[in-house]
Design an enzyme around this catalytic site. Sequence first.
Site, PDB file in Angstrom:
ATOM      1  CG  ASP A  79     -70.813  71.835   8.526  1.00 58.43           C
ATOM      2  OD1 ASP A  79     -69.688  72.461   8.256  1.00 58.43           O
ATOM      3  OD2 ASP A  79     -71.647  72.144   8.398  1.00 58.43           O
ATOM      4  CE  LYS A 108     -62.120  75.217   2.449  1.00 56.64           C
ATOM      5  NZ  LYS A 108     -62.475  73.684   2.495  1.00 56.64           N
TER       6      LYS A 108
END
Length: 233
Positions: free
Chosen positions: A17, A42
Amino acid sequence: MDTTRPPAFFVTATDTDAGKTTISAGLLAAARQRGLSTLACKPVASGSQHTSDGLRNDDALWLASQCSIQVPYAHINPHAFAPAIAPHLAAASAGVRLDGRELLADVRRILAHHAGLTLIEGAGGWRVPLNADETLADLAIALQLPVILVVGIKLGCINHALLSAEAVLRDGLTLAGWVANCTDPHMACQADNIHTLQQWMPAPCLGVIPHLQSTQPAALVPHLEPALATLLA
């Protein structure tokens, strides 16, 4: 930068995050505004949702939205898992063992498109395990791509950033630079913390991203255009 191949970078962060996907999508958007082709990968993502098309990860979809070269979702995010836990644990819960060689092949498939800018986004921080023997750092080392470090500006970020930078350099990779992402609008002494990082970090600060009301890629472009110019220089 190695001018013999199109620009490609491995994007990591100080923590979960910290804003890897936000910064990556913003850089891709800035590259598209320059007229460059863009692509991203990713390789591993946990915290994915079940859809009619299969598991889909919000971060991977965010990256895909800024890719001018169209490829199947499974090429952008070849390994998606539902639980929002560490990737190796999420994989184990699905009866899968992540393998560095397989991930390397997945990423090389993306790099083979030779986009004007390619970003490979990790998961969490630098030493996130893939299995009992490998971490995502091993994938970055095998790729030999320069690294962009996203620093989530919050309490504790100085230590996290310096340790992450040290690990990247100790692994023999180039730290292309770091981005200060102001994730906590109420952080005390925010500017002082950023100034301290600018003094101590062994790589250039590519940009300081203020806490924005909108994290849409277009909103980040003005803040990341100088970073992109530095990365492409």
